[in-house]
Design an enzyme around this catalytic site. Sequence first.
Site, PDB file in Angstrom:
ATOM      1  N   SER A  37     -30.100  -6.275 105.267  1.00 54.95           N
ATOM      2  CA  SER A  37     -31.444  -6.750 104.966  1.00 54.95           C
ATOM      3  C   SER A  37     -31.861  -7.817 105.976  1.00 54.95           C
ATOM      4  CB  SER A  37     -31.482  -7.314 103.548  1.00 54.95           C
ATOM      5  OG  SER A  37     -32.683  -7.967 103.326  1.00 54.95           O
TER       6      SER A  37
ATOM      7  N   TRP B 181     -32.521  -6.093 109.211  1.00 51.45           N
ATOM      8  CA  TRP B 181     -33.760  -5.314 109.135  1.00 51.45           C
ATOM      9  C   TRP B 181     -34.952  -6.177 109.551  1.00 51.45           C
ATOM     10  CZ3 TRP B 181     -38.275  -6.040 106.399  1.00 51.45           C
ATOM     11  CH2 TRP B 181     -39.154  -4.957 106.336  1.00 51.45           C
ATOM     12  N   HIS B 182     -34.881  -7.479 109.201  1.00 52.91           N
ATOM     13  CA  HIS B 182     -36.012  -8.357 109.498  1.00 52.91           C
ATOM     14  C   HIS B 182     -36.182  -8.613 110.988  1.00 52.91           C
ATOM     15  CE1 HIS B 182     -35.930  -9.171 105.185  1.00 52.91           C
ATOM     16  NE2 HIS B 182     -37.188  -9.497 105.348  1.00 52.91           N
ATOM     17  N   GLY B 183     -35.115  -8.509 111.731  1.00 56.18           N
ATOM     18  CA  GLY B 183     -35.298  -8.721 113.157  1.00 56.18           C
ATOM     19  C   GLY B 183     -33.991  -8.813 113.896  1.00 56.18           C
TER      20      GLY B 183
ATOM     21  N   PHE C  12     -41.857  -7.265 111.851  1.00 53.20           N
ATOM     22  CA  PHE C  12     -40.655  -6.572 111.401  1.00 53.20           C
ATOM     23  C   PHE C  12     -40.897  -5.069 111.364  1.00 53.20           C
ATOM     24  CE2 PHE C  12     -40.365 -10.705 108.893  1.00 53.20           C
ATOM     25  CZ  PHE C  12     -39.791 -11.352 109.951  1.00 53.20           C
TER      26      PHE C  12
END
Lengths: 302, 478
Positions: free
Chosen positions: B322, B325-327, B478
């Site tokens: 997670s 996933w954001h960056g 994102f």
Amino acid sequence: MKKFLLKLLLFAAIFFIIDKLFYVFIHVSPNYQVDNRIELLLQGKINKDIIVLGSSRGAMNIIAGQIEKETKQSAYNIAFPGSDVEFHEFILKTLLKYNKKPKTIIFAVDESLELIPTTSITYRLDRLYPLVKYNYINQELIRRGDRNFTSWFMCLSRLNKTNFALERKPTKFDSILPCGSMPVNFEDTKYTKPYKYEIPSYSIAKESSVKKAAYQSILKQCEANNIQVVFAFSPNFVAHSKAFENRIRDLALPNSKFFIYDTTNSVYQNKLYFYDESHLNQKGAAIFTSELSAFLNQMPQK
Amino acid sequence: MLFNSIDFALFFPLIFILYWFFTSKSLKWQNLLLLVASYYFYSCWDWRFLFLLVFSTLLDYYSGLQIEKSGSERLRKFWFWLSIGINLGFLGVFKYFNFFASSFADLFASFGFQINIWSLNIILPVGISFYTFHGLSYVIDVYKKRIPAEKNFVEYSVFVSYFPLLVAGPIERATHLLPQIKKARKFNYFQAVDGLRQILWGLFKKIVIADNCAEYANLVFNNSDDYSGSTLVMGAIFFTFQIYGDFSGYSDIALGTSRLFGIELLKNFSFPYFSRDIAEFWRRWHISLSSWFKDYLYIPLGGSKGGKWMQIRNTFAIFLVSGFWHGANWTFIIWGLLNAIYFLPLLLSNKNRNHIDIVAKNSYLPSIREFFAMAVTFMLTVFAWIFFRANTLTHAIHYIKAIFTKQLFSLPEVRPSHVIALIFVFMCIEWFGRKNDYALATFGLSWPKAFRWSFYMVLLIAIFILGTKEQEFIYFQF
């Protein structure tokens, strides 16, 4: 659907009426400015022979009233602290649109940040916000993407929170003389560094194309209006950068004049004449202005 | 085109009129209109990336059909992995290539080997993480035979590209959205009014709360060396409200916009800052992503069936993924790890599902115990956001070090009273509306119409007056 649209229209109509009540803030907000020089420009009240353009170094280091006395020509300072060359271009454009053309523009350059992006000198939108009652200013804010076309018919679109600050809050820097200059007679307590003899390097690669374009636009406007441009290099508490001076000379038009402070004068290496490392205090400004006046007096009169 | 832009204010009513007045008699035309509008909406950022979106849609659509059609398991697997591989490949190249390249270079450098890694000078296509996850969930669901493959390309494309959720979610599921796209929609007055109300609240959150907090959060984070510990804490708190206002505001506008087209989207936020522990926070924050990871990562990894150790491993896996996933930055990974660490004690003591209901459900105010639990959870969250907001890991560590100095107990240098007052009013409204889908859903509905409308007017006026320049939504990156 009909009920939905009717209610939506009713809500929009009420909102449109309420919106108009906010005109009062648009109308009164210029009255609460500490510095009303842009408004004077818009009202066509700056009709002088010599105009000083620039940022804080122009505003604090050049005393227009002293130039008037020493050159026998009328002078006014429309340099704005913290403003960049794009803002200077806008100020010049406004001056030429609403006022008599000056004979001479003294362009106080920011050594070495004139063409380089920095957070310390920017386009001073905050100076324009109180003046949104003028369509010309609103148009400029739209052009810069700070407002949108709805500000032509919606008061709330023209306003922002600064228009609601209905009190004058002058700082110790806002000692604006009637000639528009802002010399200071105190010093920055945080400023303790000694004079730097090392000549700072200058990188053309860091220059902003937008700033360069604004700089060249200023020169073109002056040329088109037959205005003599004098570039004024005022002292920093650092050795003068010849590389920066040459860069400004390279980009200037052939008829431009350049005034560089007397680099041999020991006064400019004495802290007593400085507010901080980039600005003179009132004593220093008087000396620099008198050098500048002498230079202007040597120039052939138009 | 931003939701908070004048372009959207013109685009949206136009589509609304076309949708209900010109295409309402034909579902086919309504869906086609939504698709064209969505592609136009997306191309306003960069029309070149539209090809990537269309390609990804075509790939998943075709893969879905082939998975369903294939007689042999081998072929089904082939199409499944082809789709997953290409989707993740795009995500990897556009989002993570440079991160991996520079991380490898740094790793080699730490052993004394200097290597020149080739890096890609590419822009991250807006919304790629969101629409890729739409596609992935669809292909996985078809492969697992949870849903049949969609035969109608236009309807499938609307599911992937539907403009209210295209660039920043919520991350929809085919099981939830596709049936709505396939069903005839009728205009519903109450749904439309509710949609408008949610849009208004979303705009307020974004423009008034998030953008005003952003001004001070940016000031503090960008000059963190110059500020005292107490000011740095204020900066982190401003960012905490900025990111909530920004992302939940976006979600509210997306959900409200969609309601005006008669389509309900998944809820993405449920008052996360009133959570009593971190497990509850994660059931209330970015719900569509958390549930996506739960269904498509946590459960396939074994979920909580394999004993405590497996549960811990899987929990850490989803928090790390997670974060990633954001960056493509270590700051996000550490943020994810930190949240996993917060989660661990709850998991070990089997208390991770203690707070399923709404806080102070039957009273106006929380009990002292609830208040204390909320305050602790909030502070933990604020601390974790420092990693999320910092530019680099070093920046985050310096920021935290600078907080814990003597000056932590001094008066903050940055304390804009108007923003603090706005946050207070905002949180009060959120508190009173916490039992609903969004704070304004029933807030003021019992008031006389004049009062209620006046309240909406005040919100609208605040949006105009307190708005800064059009600011992008954080989650677009994102």
